[in-house]
Write a protein that holds these residues in place. Structure first.
Motif, PDB file in Angstrom:
ATOM      1  N   GLY A 180     -27.620 -25.491   8.065  1.00 40.48           N
ATOM      2  CA  GLY A 180     -26.584 -24.528   7.687  1.00 40.48           C
ATOM      3  C   GLY A 180     -25.892 -24.901   6.384  1.00 40.48           C
ATOM      4  O   GLY A 180     -25.706 -24.058   5.493  1.00 40.48           O
ATOM      5  N   ALA A 235     -28.805 -14.953  11.784  1.00 39.73           N
ATOM      6  CA  ALA A 235     -27.519 -15.528  11.394  1.00 39.73           C
ATOM      7  C   ALA A 235     -26.608 -15.739  12.597  1.00 39.73           C
ATOM      8  O   ALA A 235     -25.845 -16.715  12.648  1.00 39.73           O
ATOM      9  CB  ALA A 235     -26.835 -14.624  10.366  1.00 39.73           C
ATOM     10  N   GLN A 238     -27.382 -19.077  14.046  1.00 42.09           N
ATOM     11  CA  GLN A 238     -26.847 -20.162  13.216  1.00 42.09           C
ATOM     12  C   GLN A 238     -25.346 -20.287  13.412  1.00 42.09           C
ATOM     13  O   GLN A 238     -24.808 -21.395  13.495  1.00 42.09           O
ATOM     14  CB  GLN A 238     -27.172 -19.923  11.743  1.00 42.09           C
ATOM     15  N   LEU A 239     -24.650 -19.148  13.518  1.00 40.25           N
ATOM     16  CA  LEU A 239     -23.212 -19.178  13.777  1.00 40.25           C
ATOM     17  C   LEU A 239     -22.922 -19.842  15.115  1.00 40.25           C
ATOM     18  O   LEU A 239     -22.020 -20.679  15.235  1.00 40.25           O
ATOM     19  CB  LEU A 239     -22.642 -17.760  13.758  1.00 40.25           C
ATOM     20  N   THR A 262     -18.923 -24.074   6.460  1.00 37.28           N
ATOM     21  CA  THR A 262     -20.158 -23.316   6.658  1.00 37.28           C
ATOM     22  C   THR A 262     -20.023 -22.383   7.855  1.00 37.28           C
ATOM     23  O   THR A 262     -20.471 -21.227   7.812  1.00 37.28           O
ATOM     24  CB  THR A 262     -21.345 -24.272   6.844  1.00 37.28           C
ATOM     25  N   HIS A 263     -19.398 -22.854   8.923  1.00 42.99           N
ATOM     26  CA  HIS A 263     -19.120 -22.006  10.092  1.00 42.99           C
ATOM     27  C   HIS A 263     -18.325 -20.773   9.680  1.00 42.99           C
ATOM     28  O   HIS A 263     -18.640 -19.649  10.072  1.00 42.99           O
ATOM     29  CB  HIS A 263     -18.357 -22.794  11.151  1.00 42.99           C
ATOM     30  N   TYR A 266     -20.510 -18.233   7.856  1.00 42.46           N
ATOM     31  CA  TYR A 266     -21.383 -17.493   8.778  1.00 42.46           C
ATOM     32  C   TYR A 266     -20.577 -16.521   9.635  1.00 42.46           C
ATOM     33  O   TYR A 266     -21.045 -15.419   9.951  1.00 42.46           O
ATOM     34  CB  TYR A 266     -22.186 -18.450   9.662  1.00 42.46           C
ATOM     35  N   HIS A 279     -30.912 -16.518   8.728  1.00 40.87           N
ATOM     36  CA  HIS A 279     -29.772 -17.374   8.350  1.00 40.87           C
ATOM     37  C   HIS A 279     -29.741 -17.684   6.853  1.00 40.87           C
ATOM     38  O   HIS A 279     -28.697 -18.038   6.317  1.00 40.87           O
ATOM     39  CB  HIS A 279     -29.688 -18.645   9.205  1.00 40.87           C
ATOM     40  N   LEU A 282     -27.131 -16.026   4.319  1.00 40.66           N
ATOM     41  CA  LEU A 282     -25.772 -16.468   3.961  1.00 40.66           C
ATOM     42  C   LEU A 282     -25.475 -16.138   2.504  1.00 40.66           C
ATOM     43  O   LEU A 282     -24.320 -15.955   2.118  1.00 40.66           O
ATOM     44  CB  LEU A 282     -25.622 -17.976   4.204  1.00 40.66           C
TER      45      LEU A 282
END
Length: 303
Positions: A180, A235, A238-239, A262-263, A266, A279, A282
């Protein structure tokens, strides 16, 4: 028990589960399949048994694989829909989903009460790795249980035993933190170069030969340049993983500022309607933030 008569129940025939099932069938394993949306099992109807419920699927299985979207779904299928209760003694449950390490340990306890074994074995490699049987499998469990699963793992990719139950999920969190954060770094680097007038495709090519080279830059950097955000790893997943990373960090008394940022990015990407893009998408959030597109930024060299 030989591979030829090791019966596998596979729960979750989705983006990852379908190609994994294909490889297991090709390797000669007899299989029973279950998926919430039953139609996703149809391509395998001639080669595998299709079960109506998770409990029915696991009843005769020597080894049960779950490949489901998140921990809540894994718990629902295994506990609330009765899969654990239907296990036969001596079976082995292998959860290849990405879930909280604490949930892996909890499920292992419940499975153990049935006289069965448990391995948490999340994977990295995405849909391409799944299709090509090149998944990196991070296994947590006893040496004996992981050993029992090796013939199955061998049809899917390469397994590394990380440690006891839960350790596989910790390795996956480490993987997803790097993935990520690096996607964010590649997005920012290409946008920065393009904004200044450089060709982002040429920048990517140059960087691949240096210290910044990575699989993320190679594969997802190309996706960004091609604007190909069809989901390999959506995505929203990934979140979910970034959220689990932060939850685990808090439980361990750690502060992870790069993972937190990064969180948040996302979270904004998904909130802006892009939950199902890859993902690597982003980049779309970075473009939204800056009001500019990667592919149309060149202004020529600065004088």
């Amino acid at each position: 028990m030989t591979q030829k008569n090791l019966r596998i129940a596979f729960l979750g025939i989705g983006l990852m589960g379908a190609p994994m099932t294909r490889n297991l069938l090709d390797a000669g394993f007899p299989m029973t399949l279950w998926n919430r949306t039953a139609s996703k099992c149809e391509p395998f109807r001639e080669e595998a048994t299709i079960a109506a419920t998770p409990a029915e699927a696991v009843a005769d299985a020597d080894l049960v694989i779950t490949m489901l979207e998140n921990g809540q779904v894994v718990e629902d299928v295994l506990v609330h829909q009765g899969a654990i209760g239907a296990l036969k003694a001596g079976a082995l449950v292998v959860d290849m989903s990405s879930v909280q390490p604490s949930l892996a340990r909890e499920l292992a306890g419940l499975v153990g009460e049935r006289g069965a074994g448990f391995v948490d074995a999340p994977v990295s490699g995405g849909t391409v790795g799944a299709a090509e049987a090149r998944l990196s499998i991070m296994a947590g469990g006893s040496e004996a249980d992981v050993e029992r699963a090796l013939p199955v793992f061998g049809a899917l990719g390469k397994c590394t035993r990380i440690g006891p139950v839960g350790a596989g999920q910790l390795a996956k969190l480490a993987n997803q933190a790097i993935v990520g954060i690096t996607i964010g770094a590649v997005s920012e680097a290409l946008l920065l170069a393009a904004k200044g007038g450089a060709d982002p495709a040429a920048v990517r090519e140059a960087l691949l030969g240096g210290f910044a080279g990575s699989r993320i830059l190679e594969l997802h950097g190309q996706r960004m340049i091609d604007r190909d955000f069809a989901p390999g790893a959506p995505a929203r997943i990934q979140l979910k993983d970034m959220r689990m990373i932060l939850d685990e960090a808090r439980a361990e008394g750690l502060t992870l500022p790069l993972a937190q940022q990064t969180h948040n990015e996302y979270l904004s990407l998904v909130a802006n309607g892009h939950s199902d893009v890859d993902h690597s998408g982003l980049l779309l959030e970075l473009e939204h933030m800056n009001g500019a597109l990667l592919g149309s930024l060149g202004r020529g060299p600065k004088g």
